[in-house]
Design a protein around this motif. Structure first.
Motif, short mmCIF file in Angstrom:
data_model
loop_
_atom_site.label_atom_id
_atom_site.label_comp_id
_atom_site.label_asym_id
_atom_site.label_seq_id
_atom_site.Cartn_x
_atom_site.Cartn_y
_atom_site.Cartn_z
N SER A 1 0.90 -1.01 0.00
CA SER A 1 0.00 0.00 0.00
C SER A 1 0.99 1.11 0.00
CB SER A 1 -0.88 -0.15 1.27
OG SER A 1 -0.29 -0.70 2.39
N THR B 1 -2.08 -0.39 -4.63
CA THR B 1 -2.42 -0.42 -6.06
C THR B 1 -3.57 -1.38 -6.29
OG1 THR B 1 -0.69 -2.09 -6.38
CG2 THR B 1 -0.11 0.18 -6.90
N LEU B 2 -4.40 -1.06 -7.27
CA LEU B 2 -5.55 -1.90 -7.61
C LEU B 2 -5.72 -1.92 -9.12
CD1 LEU B 2 -8.29 -3.41 -6.99
CD2 LEU B 2 -9.34 -1.13 -6.92
N GLU C 1 -4.01 -5.37 -5.38
CA GLU C 1 -5.38 -5.89 -5.42
C GLU C 1 -5.86 -5.93 -6.86
OE1 GLU C 1 -8.28 -4.31 -2.57
OE2 GLU C 1 -6.64 -3.16 -1.65
N VAL C 2 -6.85 -6.77 -7.12
CA VAL C 2 -7.44 -6.84 -8.45
C VAL C 2 -8.95 -6.97 -8.30
CG1 VAL C 2 -7.08 -9.35 -8.53
CG2 VAL C 2 -7.45 -8.08 -10.65
N ALA C 3 -9.71 -6.27 -9.16
CA ALA C 3 -11.17 -6.33 -9.13
C ALA C 3 -11.68 -6.49 -10.55
CB ALA C 3 -11.75 -5.06 -8.50
N SER D 1 -10.66 -1.70 1.42
CA SER D 1 -10.10 -2.36 0.25
C SER D 1 -11.10 -2.28 -0.89
CB SER D 1 -9.76 -3.83 0.55
OG SER D 1 -10.94 -4.55 0.85
N GLY D 2 -10.67 -2.71 -2.08
CA GLY D 2 -11.56 -2.76 -3.22
C GLY D 2 -11.75 -1.43 -3.92
N VAL D 3 -12.61 -1.45 -4.94
CA VAL D 3 -12.84 -0.26 -5.75
C VAL D 3 -13.40 0.88 -4.92
CG1 VAL D 3 -14.10 0.66 -7.73
CG2 VAL D 3 -13.21 -1.68 -7.81
N PHE E 1 -10.62 2.64 -2.91
CA PHE E 1 -9.71 3.41 -3.73
C PHE E 1 -10.38 4.68 -4.27
CE2 PHE E 1 -6.97 -0.17 -3.44
CZ PHE E 1 -5.71 0.24 -3.85
#
Length: 484
Positions: free
Chosen positions: A57, A167-168, A241-243, A334-336, A339
């Motif tokens: 982060s 980062t996401l 992270e990835v969504a 966390s998550g979209v 961010f």
């Protein structure tokens, strides 16, 4: 194979006497010559266990962590082994199929088993001795052991882990294929704001899994996590992270602040009908997915990404104007949702990944692109100041220690090092504050080049090889008085 022979009655009697003595000593029955062979049971089926679930982060801020050592673990295991040695029991009261029991109710076993048992007993006893000796050595050694954890940031020996820049990767899924990739970054979590980077899916890269190909292969032929790893390799910075977001998910994300008002740059047709005319339009929540997915015949992916940028600007503005956490659904940490909330708290940079049109004819079904390495490096340095390594070994792990009375020196220097291709993992203090010369110590010859690059950034210091191995860092920088 050695064959057993039946002897005379006197010999058999001697054998009975030897067997009785061995029973008394070892409590192990013996298969005498001439007796019915024992049928050994078949090996039991191996025990299985259920699948276990598969198991980062950036800011200049660091977080102190309690230090633990391998010493305690090794001692515990050694002591557990000693304790278990006296508790192990063997249940031999059951008879194997077809076997005849001895008079004491135990199963007869071959003579070779007695020899094996004696050897195992000897080895087991030796093992106890080795475990005990090993635990004594560990207990009496202070090599690598933290005797008293240091939790005062101003004290010698204090160290803290550096939190990588958050980062996401947002992956827009269109019927199971990747339609767009957007990377969100939070370079200053304490003050808000950050970056929104639009990554063309047709960028050519040499990927560990797929070789030289457009990066969209990471999703089209792999998984969302593979796609995030591919993007991390492209940036030289791992994705935390990835969504995956499809049209339905987009509608849910935008709904609290819909309709979005934006200046649409193109006439967009859906099913041969003009659905989104050029100019100022209002997008309802259900319109967002179709708007992002729409194509203009002959239009390059870069032009389409400009339309994505237009929508993201409108969305972030709407969330910021709403001024409430509920303006974006999702988790707070966390998550979209997390961010987007953080991005609207400060200045945000929206930029397309620096690329230019490729010349390769191998992927001529659609235009392809190649990155501008220097421009990508500069963008990453701005928006991901503390990158994590996309894969082990890609970035050297660096510890920065202050060896002077300037307690902020290490914190000031740390952000300047990642652009040379390293990952700062620890910031802290040296064991003393009177170092005259800065040292850059690397643990293996493969890290010397990175160590010299750090020396060039600092403009001072001595590059040396550290003979002590380390599983934590590859390079340790100890700042001295020669560093301004």
């Amino acid at each position: 194979m050695t064959q057993q022979r039946s002897g005379s009655p006197e010999q058999d009697g001697a054998g009975d006497e030897r067997a009785a003595r061995l029973r008394a000593l070892l409590s192990v029955p013996i298969d005498l010559p001439g007796r019915t062979p024992v049928v050994e049971p078949e090996d039991a089926a191996p025990t299985t266990r259920p699948d276990e679930p598969a198991p980062e982060s950036g800011s200049a801020s660091v977080e102190a962590r309690a230090a633990t050592t391998d010493t305690g673990t090794a001692v515990d295991e050694a002591e557990a082994g000693e304790a278990g040695a006296g508790e192990a029991e063997v249940d031999d009261t059951e008879h194997a199929p077809g076997a005849s029991p001895d008079s004491d109710g135990r199963r007869a076993v071959p003579l070779a088993s007695v020899v094996s048992a004696v050897v195992l007993v000897a080895l087991f006893a030796a093992g106890i001795g080795l475990a005990y000796a090993g635990s004594r050595i560990i207990r009496s050694s202070t090599e690598g052991e933290v005797l008293e954890p240091v939790d005062d940031p101003a004290a010698p020996g204090f160290e803290a882990l550096v939190e990588p820049t958050p980062t996401l990767a947002v992956l827009h899924d269109l019927d199971g294929e990747i339609d767009a990739i957007t990377v969100l970054t939070l370079p200053s979590p304490d003050s808000g704001g950050g970056g929104v980077v639009f990554v063309p899916t047709r960028v050519i890269a040499d990927m560990p899994i797929f070789g030289v190909a457009p990066i969209e292969a990471g999703y089209d032929l792999g998984t969302a996590q593979v796609q995030a790893e591919v993007v991390g390799d492209l940036l030289g910075a791992g994705i935390g992270e990835v969504a995956v977001v499809d049209a339905e998910r987009w509608a849910g994300l935008v709904a609290p602040v819909a309709p979005l008002v934006l200046d649409n740059p193109d006439d967009l047709y859906v099913d041969d009908e003009l659905r989104f005319p050029a100019g100022e339009i209002e997008l309802e929540a259900d319109d967002v997915g179709p708007y992002l997915e729409a194509r203009v015949e002959g239009q390059s992916e870069l032009a389409r990404l400009f339309r994505h940028e237009t929508l993201w600007r409108a969305w972030l503005t709407a969330v910021q104007d709403a001024g409430r956490a509920e303006a974006v659904p999702g988790e707070l940490g966390s998550g979209v949702g997390h961010f987007v909330r953080e991005l609207t708290r400060g200045a945000t940079v929206l930029e397309r990944l620096p690329v230019e049109e490729g010349s390769s004819e191998e992927f001529a079904d659609e235009p392809t692109f190649v990155t501008d390495p220097e421009a990508v490096e500069a963008l990453v340095a701005e928006l991901i100041p503390f990158p994590r390594s996309p894969r082990p070994g890609v970035r050297e792990r660096v510890r920065v220690l202050n060896g002077t009375d300037d307690l902020e020196a290490a914190r000031r220097v740390a952000p300047a090092l990642p652009p040379v291709g390293v990952e700062v993992v620890i910031v802290g203090n040296a064991s003393r504050f009177d170092h005259e010369t800065t040292t850059i110590a690397y643990v293996g010859p493969e890290h010397e080049e990175a160590a010299r690059a750090i020396r060039d950034v600092l403009g001072a210091g001595e590059v040396v090889q550290d003979p002590r191995p380390s599983d934590v860092v590859d390079i340790t920088v100890t700042l001295g008085a020669d560093h301004d």
